[in-house]
Scaffold this motif. Sequence first.
Motif, PDB file in Angstrom:
ATOM      1  N   UNK A  35       0.832  -1.215   0.000  1.00  0.00           N
ATOM      2  CA  UNK A  35       0.000   0.000   0.000  1.00  0.00           C
ATOM      3  C   UNK A  35       0.863   1.260   0.000  1.00  0.00           C
ATOM      4  N   UNK A  36       1.901   1.281   0.865  1.00  0.00           N
ATOM      5  CA  UNK A  36       2.748   2.468   0.922  1.00  0.00           C
ATOM      6  C   UNK A  36       3.563   2.633  -0.353  1.00  0.00           C
ATOM      7  N   UNK A  37       4.029   1.504  -0.931  1.00  0.00           N
ATOM      8  CA  UNK A  37       4.791   1.596  -2.176  1.00  0.00           C
ATOM      9  C   UNK A  37       3.931   2.186  -3.291  1.00  0.00           C
ATOM     10  N   UNK A  38       2.677   1.737  -3.372  1.00  0.00           N
ATOM     11  CA  UNK A  38       1.775   2.267  -4.402  1.00  0.00           C
ATOM     12  C   UNK A  38       1.461   3.735  -4.153  1.00  0.00           C
ATOM     13  N   UNK A  39       1.222   4.070  -2.886  1.00  0.00           N
ATOM     14  CA  UNK A  39       0.920   5.455  -2.545  1.00  0.00           C
ATOM     15  C   UNK A  39       2.087   6.361  -2.884  1.00  0.00           C
ATOM     16  N   UNK A  40       3.284   5.940  -2.520  1.00  0.00           N
ATOM     17  CA  UNK A  40       4.453   6.758  -2.775  1.00  0.00           C
ATOM     18  C   UNK A  40       4.711   6.914  -4.267  1.00  0.00           C
ATOM     19  N   UNK A  41       4.500   5.826  -5.016  1.00  0.00           N
ATOM     20  CA  UNK A  41       4.696   5.891  -6.461  1.00  0.00           C
ATOM     21  C   UNK A  41       3.688   6.835  -7.110  1.00  0.00           C
ATOM     22  N   UNK A  42       2.448   6.789  -6.643  1.00  0.00           N
ATOM     23  CA  UNK A  42       1.396   7.638  -7.209  1.00  0.00           C
ATOM     24  C   UNK A  42       1.654   9.115  -6.933  1.00  0.00           C
ATOM     25  N   UNK A  43       2.105   9.425  -5.722  1.00  0.00           N
ATOM     26  CA  UNK A  43       2.314  10.819  -5.323  1.00  0.00           C
ATOM     27  C   UNK A  43       3.681  11.349  -5.730  1.00  0.00           C
ATOM     28  N   UNK A  44       4.548  10.496  -6.251  1.00  0.00           N
ATOM     29  CA  UNK A  44       5.869  10.931  -6.662  1.00  0.00           C
ATOM     30  C   UNK A  44       6.840  11.102  -5.515  1.00  0.00           C
ATOM     31  N   UNK A  45       6.575  10.450  -4.381  1.00  0.00           N
ATOM     32  CA  UNK A  45       7.470  10.553  -3.246  1.00  0.00           C
ATOM     33  C   UNK A  45       8.602   9.534  -3.368  1.00  0.00           C
ATOM     34  N   UNK A  46       9.688   9.770  -2.666  1.00  0.00           N
ATOM     35  CA  UNK A  46      10.777   8.805  -2.657  1.00  0.00           C
ATOM     36  C   UNK A  46      10.339   7.554  -1.911  1.00  0.00           C
ATOM     37  N   UNK A  47      10.424   6.407  -2.580  1.00  0.00           N
ATOM     38  CA  UNK A  47       9.942   5.170  -1.982  1.00  0.00           C
ATOM     39  C   UNK A  47      10.960   4.542  -1.041  1.00  0.00           C
ATOM     40  N   UNK A  48      12.230   4.739  -1.324  1.00  0.00           N
ATOM     41  CA  UNK A  48      13.267   4.054  -0.560  1.00  0.00           C
ATOM     42  C   UNK A  48      13.439   4.679   0.809  1.00  0.00           C
ATOM     43  N   UNK A  49      13.614   3.803   1.801  1.00  0.00           N
ATOM     44  CA  UNK A  49      13.921   4.252   3.155  1.00  0.00           C
ATOM     45  C   UNK A  49      15.362   3.942   3.482  1.00  0.00           C
ATOM     46  N   UNK A  50      15.580   3.033   4.452  1.00  0.00           N
ATOM     47  CA  UNK A  50      16.937   2.723   4.898  1.00  0.00           C
ATOM     48  C   UNK A  50      17.567   1.584   4.101  1.00  0.00           C
ATOM     49  N   UNK A  51      16.841   1.018   3.127  1.00  0.00           N
ATOM     50  CA  UNK A  51      17.368  -0.095   2.358  1.00  0.00           C
ATOM     51  C   UNK A  51      18.565   0.339   1.511  1.00  0.00           C
ATOM     52  N   UNK A  52      19.517  -0.550   1.376  1.00  0.00           N
ATOM     53  CA  UNK A  52      20.718  -0.252   0.587  1.00  0.00           C
ATOM     54  C   UNK A  52      20.356  -0.069  -0.882  1.00  0.00           C
ATOM     55  N   UNK A  53      21.092   0.821  -1.554  1.00  0.00           N
ATOM     56  CA  UNK A  53      20.936   1.029  -2.999  1.00  0.00           C
ATOM     57  C   UNK A  53      22.014   0.212  -3.708  1.00  0.00           C
ATOM     58  N   UNK A  54      21.655  -0.877  -4.383  1.00  0.00           N
ATOM     59  CA  UNK A  54      22.662  -1.695  -5.068  1.00  0.00           C
ATOM     60  C   UNK A  54      23.323  -0.910  -6.202  1.00  0.00           C
ATOM     61  N   UNK A  55      24.497  -1.372  -6.614  1.00  0.00           N
ATOM     62  CA  UNK A  55      25.263  -0.660  -7.631  1.00  0.00           C
ATOM     63  C   UNK A  55      24.512  -0.536  -8.953  1.00  0.00           C
ATOM     64  N   UNK A  56      23.720  -1.566  -9.329  1.00  0.00           N
ATOM     65  CA  UNK A  56      23.050  -1.525 -10.625  1.00  0.00           C
ATOM     66  C   UNK A  56      21.795  -0.641 -10.613  1.00  0.00           C
ATOM     67  N   UNK A  57      21.516  -0.003  -9.495  1.00  0.00           N
ATOM     68  CA  UNK A  57      20.383   0.916  -9.426  1.00  0.00           C
ATOM     69  C   UNK A  57      20.844   2.347  -9.161  1.00  0.00           C
ATOM     70  N   UNK A  58      22.089   2.623  -9.498  1.00  0.00           N
ATOM     71  CA  UNK A  58      22.624   3.961  -9.285  1.00  0.00           C
ATOM     72  C   UNK A  58      23.070   4.571 -10.609  1.00  0.00           C
ATOM     73  N   UNK A  59      23.528   5.828 -10.519  1.00  0.00           N
ATOM     74  CA  UNK A  59      24.080   6.490 -11.689  1.00  0.00           C
ATOM     75  C   UNK A  59      25.221   5.651 -12.245  1.00  0.00           C
ATOM     76  N   UNK A  60      25.284   5.511 -13.581  1.00  0.00           N
ATOM     77  CA  UNK A  60      26.314   4.662 -14.172  1.00  0.00           C
ATOM     78  C   UNK A  60      27.707   5.271 -14.087  1.00  0.00           C
ATOM     79  N   UNK A  61      27.791   6.601 -14.249  1.00  0.00           N
ATOM     80  CA  UNK A  61      29.097   7.249 -14.301  1.00  0.00           C
ATOM     81  C   UNK A  61      29.012   8.602 -13.617  1.00  0.00           C
ATOM     82  N   UNK A  62      29.945   8.856 -12.718  1.00  0.00           N
ATOM     83  CA  UNK A  62      29.960  10.132 -12.013  1.00  0.00           C
ATOM     84  C   UNK A  62      30.645  11.179 -12.882  1.00  0.00           C
ATOM     85  N   UNK A  63      30.155  12.407 -12.826  1.00  0.00           N
ATOM     86  CA  UNK A  63      30.709  13.500 -13.612  1.00  0.00           C
ATOM     87  C   UNK A  63      31.117  14.646 -12.690  1.00  0.00           C
ATOM     88  N   UNK A  64      31.764  15.635 -13.276  1.00  0.00           N
ATOM     89  CA  UNK A  64      32.153  16.813 -12.503  1.00  0.00           C
ATOM     90  C   UNK A  64      30.918  17.509 -11.936  1.00  0.00           C
TER      91      UNK A  64
END
Length: 514
Positions: free
Chosen positions: A43-72
């Motif tokens: 329910x909270x995941x759907x609510x957050x997705x609908x309202x455009x809120x950040x869904x992630x809390x304290x869960x780790x962000x795996x490498x394949x779900x991050x920016x591919x390349x850092x820039x200046x």
Amino acid sequence: MSDHQSSIEKGVHPHDVPHTRIDVVEAGEVIVVPEGSRFMGAWTAKLESTLGLEARGIERVPEDQRVRKVTFGDYVQMTLIWFSANLTLNNLAIGVLGPATFYLGMTDSMLLGVFGIIAGSLGTAYISTFGPMSGNRTLVLARYTMGWWPSKLCVLLNIVIMLGYGLVDSLLTGQLFSIVSGGSMTIIVGTIIAAVLALIVATVGIKLFHVYERYAFVPQICVLFILIGVAAPYFDTSIKASGSSTVVFADRFSYFMLCASPPLAWSPAGADFFVYFPPDAKRRWVFLSTLTGLAVGSFFPLLLGVGLACGAQTNPAWGAAFEISVGALVNEALSPLGVFGKICSVILGLGLIANNVPGQYSAALSFQLLGRWFRILPRFVWVIIGTVIYTVLACAGRDHFSDIFTDFLALMGYWCIMWVLMTLCEELIFRRGDRWYNWDDWHRQERLPIGLAALAAFCIGWVGAVLSMWEVYFTGPIAKMVGDGIDLGLPVGGSWAVLVYVPLRYLELKYVGR
């Protein structure tokens, strides 16, 4: 369930999220079902997705779900976050304390303030480097040093710090709005307005947070330059420190440590805002970006505060305004500009939202770290709860701002220095760098340190801090040994914690094995 599996089961493939420059950082789109009821999580995941809120809390962000390349541009964004968050009136209020509370002169207040801020910023800059490196929120990292249960002490203390920031920021804004309106707007109304505006940004999450902090400094720096032009002619550069040489030394040292505490107190949130950046981000550049933004953003308004406090000692109008509040002093300094000066005061008051938002964002994450049942409620609910708590406390303590502010500033750095130094020892001595951390173990209690060494060191460090503190309500026996009192809580607490932690951690690894 791993983060990778959870995201796929929710229909979000890791490679479906955007990967252009800061898109992932600003999206916060990875849906993770919180622990607890699967119905509640869905329910909270759907609510957050609908309202455009950040869904992630304290869960780790795996490498394949991050920016591919850092820039200046990413490093510039890191700098701007900290610059905007600290180019605010609360740091101006710290500058005021040098001449007004510690009876220091203009030159020594400015020098001590700048170097104190730099010293405190080093700890936060170090901790911030763990964000891209680990993908874990800041106080999740505490589990790798403090262990599962002892790390909750850090979590509780961080909630106190961040809600304390909210109290100070919103109350200072409320005071300024009340002064500008001539009393037609009460401090309570102004405080509530400031809290609600910060609530909106913190509730939406990382996307709006990054965009807001990228530009929040622009009106602030314009008004601060205007304030310099109007007020600088009235700064009294002849003000000198008063008292005997021993008393002056104690006051100087105490003020230095006071100025180091606010930037150091950001360390429990240092990595929270960088978890969506890739692990190949250069650690030294993350460190320098944080250090530059935090230090420069802090000492610019601090220097102004020192000048205003010195001017208030010889300018009767400023002195009378300062007797009311710091906000009244700022408003009086801008009064030659008439209506435009009042507009500038309002802008400065609204600028405190940039300082409040990161704190409330971090506090919400800390609430989730208190235990499994706390994770049932999504991040944005904890933002609301935290806002209600500090707003009520701010309204109740509105007549005691100066005492609250001074005591809060000094206390909040004590535990941070202990934790930062123990984390540094853990990495350099026992982990020997990043290669000995398994960041996927963030939620596996049986694979984290048991934490007895850290807990003992933390407690001993607090004993040292209490014996060495110099506050309005208590002066420790060690602090009484110099002048009228000297605040040695930071160096004594930190050094005692390290001296206890290192040998006990060796024993813990030898006999416990983790």
